[in-house]
Scaffold this motif. Structure first.
Motif, PDB file in Angstrom:
ATOM      1  N   ALA A   1       0.812  -1.210   0.000  1.00 45.65           N
ATOM      2  CA  ALA A   1       0.000   0.000   0.000  1.00 45.65           C
ATOM      3  C   ALA A   1       0.846   1.261   0.000  1.00 45.65           C
ATOM      4  N   THR A   2       2.078   1.198   0.547  1.00 45.40           N
ATOM      5  CA  THR A   2       2.856   2.427   0.657  1.00 45.40           C
ATOM      6  C   THR A   2       3.833   2.614  -0.496  1.00 45.40           C
ATOM      7  N   THR A   3       3.864   1.693  -1.428  1.00 48.99           N
ATOM      8  CA  THR A   3       4.761   1.850  -2.564  1.00 48.99           C
ATOM      9  C   THR A   3       4.276   3.005  -3.433  1.00 48.99           C
ATOM     10  N   VAL A   4       5.183   3.891  -3.728  1.00 50.00           N
ATOM     11  CA  VAL A   4       4.787   5.081  -4.462  1.00 50.00           C
ATOM     12  C   VAL A   4       5.648   5.208  -5.708  1.00 50.00           C
ATOM     13  N   ASN A   5       5.027   5.514  -6.797  1.00 46.88           N
ATOM     14  CA  ASN A   5       5.835   5.724  -7.999  1.00 46.88           C
ATOM     15  C   ASN A   5       6.328   7.168  -8.046  1.00 46.88           C
ATOM     16  N   GLU A   6       7.485   7.358  -8.634  1.00 45.52           N
ATOM     17  CA  GLU A   6       8.123   8.664  -8.594  1.00 45.52           C
ATOM     18  C   GLU A   6       8.313   9.226 -10.002  1.00 45.52           C
ATOM     19  N   ALA A   7       8.107  10.511 -10.106  1.00 42.46           N
ATOM     20  CA  ALA A   7       8.281  11.150 -11.404  1.00 42.46           C
ATOM     21  C   ALA A   7       9.674  11.769 -11.473  1.00 42.46           C
ATOM     22  N   LYS A   8      10.237  11.830 -12.650  1.00 47.77           N
ATOM     23  CA  LYS A   8      11.552  12.452 -12.812  1.00 47.77           C
ATOM     24  C   LYS A   8      11.518  13.423 -13.979  1.00 47.77           C
ATOM     25  N   ALA A   9      11.843  14.682 -13.718  1.00 45.16           N
ATOM     26  CA  ALA A   9      11.921  15.641 -14.807  1.00 45.16           C
ATOM     27  C   ALA A   9      13.337  15.637 -15.334  1.00 45.16           C
ATOM     28  N   SER A  10      13.476  15.877 -16.615  1.00 47.10           N
ATOM     29  CA  SER A  10      14.801  15.754 -17.190  1.00 47.10           C
ATOM     30  C   SER A  10      15.417  17.124 -17.464  1.00 47.10           C
ATOM     31  N   THR A  11      14.615  18.132 -17.620  1.00 43.39           N
ATOM     32  CA  THR A  11      15.177  19.419 -17.991  1.00 43.39           C
ATOM     33  C   THR A  11      14.641  20.509 -17.080  1.00 43.39           C
ATOM     34  N   THR A  12      15.398  21.584 -16.937  1.00 45.61           N
ATOM     35  CA  THR A  12      14.974  22.617 -16.002  1.00 45.61           C
ATOM     36  C   THR A  12      14.701  23.947 -16.698  1.00 45.61           C
ATOM     37  N   SER A  13      14.665  23.942 -18.026  1.00 46.11           N
ATOM     38  CA  SER A  13      14.334  25.195 -18.704  1.00 46.11           C
ATOM     39  C   SER A  13      12.858  25.156 -19.104  1.00 46.11           C
ATOM     40  N   TYR A  14      12.236  26.317 -19.036  1.00 43.36           N
ATOM     41  CA  TYR A  14      10.793  26.373 -19.286  1.00 43.36           C
ATOM     42  C   TYR A  14      10.511  27.249 -20.494  1.00 43.36           C
ATOM     43  N   SER A  15       9.699  26.733 -21.402  1.00 48.27           N
ATOM     44  CA  SER A  15       9.290  27.543 -22.537  1.00 48.27           C
ATOM     45  C   SER A  15       8.053  28.336 -22.148  1.00 48.27           C
ATOM     46  N   ALA A  16       7.698  29.292 -23.007  1.00 48.72           N
ATOM     47  CA  ALA A  16       6.524  30.121 -22.726  1.00 48.72           C
ATOM     48  C   ALA A  16       5.263  29.261 -22.670  1.00 48.72           C
ATOM     49  N   SER A  17       5.230  28.218 -23.507  1.00 53.42           N
ATOM     50  CA  SER A  17       4.025  27.384 -23.499  1.00 53.42           C
ATOM     51  C   SER A  17       3.939  26.556 -22.224  1.00 53.42           C
ATOM     52  N   ASP A  18       5.116  26.141 -21.679  1.00 50.30           N
ATOM     53  CA  ASP A  18       5.109  25.444 -20.388  1.00 50.30           C
ATOM     54  C   ASP A  18       4.442  26.314 -19.333  1.00 50.30           C
ATOM     55  N   THR A  19       4.895  27.558 -19.267  1.00 47.14           N
ATOM     56  CA  THR A  19       4.370  28.473 -18.258  1.00 47.14           C
ATOM     57  C   THR A  19       2.871  28.671 -18.437  1.00 47.14           C
ATOM     58  N   ALA A  20       2.456  28.817 -19.714  1.00 48.25           N
ATOM     59  CA  ALA A  20       1.034  29.051 -19.977  1.00 48.25           C
ATOM     60  C   ALA A  20       0.202  27.834 -19.580  1.00 48.25           C
ATOM     61  N   GLU A  21       0.707  26.642 -19.960  1.00 44.24           N
ATOM     62  CA  GLU A  21      -0.011  25.411 -19.591  1.00 44.24           C
ATOM     63  C   GLU A  21      -0.035  25.248 -18.068  1.00 44.24           C
ATOM     64  N   GLY A  22       1.095  25.579 -17.458  1.00 39.13           N
ATOM     65  CA  GLY A  22       1.199  25.481 -16.005  1.00 39.13           C
ATOM     66  C   GLY A  22       0.191  26.384 -15.331  1.00 39.13           C
ATOM     67  N   GLU A  23       0.003  27.570 -15.880  1.00 39.01           N
ATOM     68  CA  GLU A  23      -0.957  28.510 -15.282  1.00 39.01           C
ATOM     69  C   GLU A  23      -2.358  27.905 -15.311  1.00 39.01           C
ATOM     70  N   LYS A  24      -2.697  27.285 -16.471  1.00 36.16           N
ATOM     71  CA  LYS A  24      -4.032  26.661 -16.579  1.00 36.16           C
ATOM     72  C   LYS A  24      -4.184  25.561 -15.523  1.00 36.16           C
ATOM     73  N   LEU A  25      -3.167  24.702 -15.454  1.00 31.88           N
ATOM     74  CA  LEU A  25      -3.221  23.619 -14.462  1.00 31.88           C
ATOM     75  C   LEU A  25      -3.355  24.175 -13.057  1.00 31.88           C
ATOM     76  N   PHE A  26      -2.599  25.242 -12.792  1.00 30.27           N
ATOM     77  CA  PHE A  26      -2.603  25.831 -11.453  1.00 30.27           C
ATOM     78  C   PHE A  26      -3.990  26.352 -11.104  1.00 30.27           C
ATOM     79  N   GLU A  27      -4.584  27.078 -12.077  1.00 30.80           N
ATOM     80  CA  GLU A  27      -5.899  27.652 -11.790  1.00 30.80           C
ATOM     81  C   GLU A  27      -6.943  26.564 -11.570  1.00 30.80           C
ATOM     82  N   ALA A  28      -6.773  25.454 -12.293  1.00 30.44           N
ATOM     83  CA  ALA A  28      -7.772  24.396 -12.166  1.00 30.44           C
ATOM     84  C   ALA A  28      -7.577  23.578 -10.890  1.00 30.44           C
ATOM     85  N   ASN A  29      -6.329  23.407 -10.443  1.00 33.77           N
ATOM     86  CA  ASN A  29      -6.068  22.446  -9.366  1.00 33.77           C
ATOM     87  C   ASN A  29      -5.576  23.051  -8.059  1.00 33.77           C
TER      88      ASN A  29
END
Lengths: 356, 262
Positions: free
Chosen positions: B32-60
């Motif tokens: 029950a306590t096994t958790v899957n982990e996400a890994k991001a590979s890059t740390t640069s953000y494009s304008a579309s990342d930020t825009a999509e992120g804003e939508k996700l943020f507002e929704a969640n």
């Protein structure tokens, strides 16, 4: 051989019912009837028990062999990883366990299943006869008479003197457990030396800390400048002087009279040694500003000058007065204003002398 | 059935039942306590990342953290917390929070890698804060001995000398660090999630953090050379085990020694 009764329950117990004054005398129920074991009656069962004992002894042989093989065949030389060590540890342990348990359980099983198990009653000997007692008294009297201790008081008195004095060297040696710590417990390394204020430095590397390094919510583990350079007694000094440095919103600190200048822009430093029994209090919760001692759960509230809000500690943690020197590094403006750590006999006296 | 009801009264039946119960509970808990982990590979953000992120943020997230992440009375402002904080909180599943309580629990991540990346990009665009650490700091090739010393000074009092975690006040706790990715360990140090203090680069240098991660991964992969570590919880767990299992074995032997053979 005892008396084998028929095993029927004995009704003449000692239980007396109410109103019945005369208690029936307890009758010796004797031994329960002898019950034959399977191995006594069935030769096949006896043979089986014999094989079981042999298997148990065989297990012991296998265990010894496992130990020897694990000891000599597993190479712990170059390139042996921790997995090899674990394997050898496990096999040495299992081998020894089987070797010992096999012999032990084998012997017990042998005795229980195959050796004769008839009951034997052994009558108790009479405890003492008057003659024995008289004989013992005579021996003591003879000893007193033959040593002549009554007739030679010189010998008696010198012996008493010698025995009384003999433990004195041991008592004298106890003195070496001292000397009493005197004021050592009252002072720490934070006291300025020759007018030079001690900088707060990072544990363990001893690099000085700038006030600007201490961001909101961070916790630094601090040792005094010069601790790492000590040649002697480093751990003793560290045990008294360790400090936890934290930065809070200055508005949440409410310093009491006389402590207004002990912090710098919300940066505070408190002794890490619990006032209960001296465990290191360093479990800092940066949102509640609680400091928790892991040993007995004493909890100190940083916003109330480390007042005890839970647990057995009886005093707040001592605060170290700090300021910033002209290079921007944090320094202690003085030693702690009270002895750090748990109570000790002369603590009150020391605290008075520090503040006088 | 008759055979079963006879065996039920066997002296070892209680022990067998206890063992079975313990095994089942432990097994279920581990699953029950096994958790899957996400890994991001890059740390640069494009304008579309930020825009999509804003939508996700507002929704969640905006329900608690407010529009523009300016904070409400239910959640703190996220301006200036940096990408590292978002990547840690969302990547380990702590955010969105399951329920109000003393502490947010680690749980299966609610957003995939890409969404986590977009959310971090959005929050990072709101104000400067700690960034997601660079790969070379997470290579686990630092000095494990130096990392061990830093860990014992700065982390062990809460997280346990063997990184097995420990209790804090009033229902809060420091979690165990096994199976936590190096990136999340690094991000927790620089951002100080929940009640953990911040260990900024001025306190523990990036190289020191690399050493700490190296040390943690090393003790995790080494395991316990002395056999079962019983959760590395120290003398209480070990004492309890010896009292129950050790004395149990001794009592078992004494019963066998004094019992009659059939």
């Amino acid at each position: 051989m005892g008396n084998h009764s028929d095993g029927s329950p004995n009704h003449s117990g000692t239980v007396a019912t109410a109103g019945q004054n005369e208690v029936e005398k307890f009758q010796d129920p004797g031994l329960p009837p002898h019950r034959l074991r399977l191995a006594d009656t069935d030769p096949k069962a006896a043979k089986r028990a014999e094989r079981q004992v042999a298997v148990l002894f065989g297990t012991s042989v296998v265990g010894t062999l496992i130990f020897l093989v694990a000891y000599f065949a597993i190479d712990l030389g170059e390139g042996a990883g921790i997995a090899t060590i674990r394997l050898q540890n496990a096999l040495l342990g299992l081998g020894t366990a089987f070797a010992m348990l096999g012999i032990g359980t084998g012997i017990v099983h042998w005795a229980k299943a195959l050796m004769p198990d008839h009951e034997v009653s052994e009558e108790r000997h009479a405890i003492r006869t008057e003659e024995d007692r008289q004989a013992a008294v005579r021996i003591v009297d003879d000893i007193v008479e033959e040593t002549g201790i009554k007739r030679r008081p010189l010998i008696r008195n010198t012996l008493l003197g010698a025995v009384a004095l003999a433990p004195l060297p041991a008592i004298a040696v106890f003195g070496d457990l001292g000397p009493r710590p005197d004021k050592k417990l009252a002072h720490t390394m934070w006291a300025p030396e020759e007018g030079k204020l001690k900088r707060l430095t990072r544990d363990p590397d001893g690099t000085p800390i700038k006030a600007s390094d201490v961001t909101l919510g961070s916790a630094f583990h601090v040792i005094p400048e010069g601790l790492n350079e000590l040649h002697e007694g480093k751990l003793n000094e560290k045990a008294k002087a360790v400090v936890l440095l934290m930065r809070l919103d200055p508005a949440s600190l409410k310093p009491s009279a006389g402590r207004e200048d002990w912090s710098y822009n919300g940066i505070v430093a408190y002794s890490k040694i619990c006032t209960h029994v001296g465990c290191p209090v360093a479990l800092y919760e940066q949102q509640t500003h609680h400091l928790l001692c892991p040993c007995h759960q004493s909890t100190f509230d940083l916003t109330q000058e480390c007042k005890v809000i839970f647990g057995p500690a009886s005093r707040p943690l001592p605060q170290l007065p700090i300021a910033v020197d002209n290079e921007g590094y944090l320094v202690a403006t003085s030693d702690f204003k009270e002895p750090v750590g748990p109570s000790y006999w002369e603590r009150d006296e020391h605290e008075r002398s520090i503040n006088s | 059935m008759k055979a079963l009801s006879q065996k039920r009264r066997h002296p070892l039946a209680v022990i067998a039942l206890l063992l079975m119960g313990l095994l089942v509970t432990g097994g279920l808990y581990a699953v029950a306590t096994t958790v899957n982990e996400a890994k991001a590979s890059t740390t640069s953000y494009s304008a579309s990342d930020t825009a999509e992120g804003e939508k996700l943020f507002e929704a969640n997230c905006a329900t608690c953290h407010g529009m523009g992440a300016s904070g409400t009375q239910d959640g703190p402002s996220l301006v200036g917390v940096g990408a590292a904080a978002v990547d840690f909180q969302v990547g380990t599943g702590r955010m969105p929070m399951q329920m109000n309580g003393p502490q947010a629990y680690k749980k299966p991540a609610q957003f995939n890698e890409e969404q986590t990346h977009q959310l971090s990009g959005y929050v990072a665009s709101l104000g400067a804060g700690p960034a997601i650490p660079e790969e070379h700091l997470l290579d686990e090739k630092g000095d494990a001995a130096a990392g061990g010393e830093l860990f014992r000074v700065n982390c062990a009092m809460c997280h346990n000398a063997a990184a097995a975690g420990g209790a804090l006040t009033r229902g809060k706790f420091a979690p165990a660090l096994a199976d936590v990715s190096g990136k999340h360990i690094y991000e927790a140090m620089v951002t100080g999630p929940q009640n953990m203090p911040v260990f900024s680069d001025a306190n523990v240098s990036p190289e020191g953090k690399r050493d700490i991660i190296t040390f943690l991964k090393q003790i995790e992969s080494n395991g316990s050379p002395g056999g079962a570590d019983l959760g590395s919880l120290g003398p209480v767990a070990e004492g309890l085990f010896v009292w129950i299992a050790g004395l149990g074995v001794i009592i078992g032997f004494t019963i066998w020694l004094t019992s009659r053979t059939s």
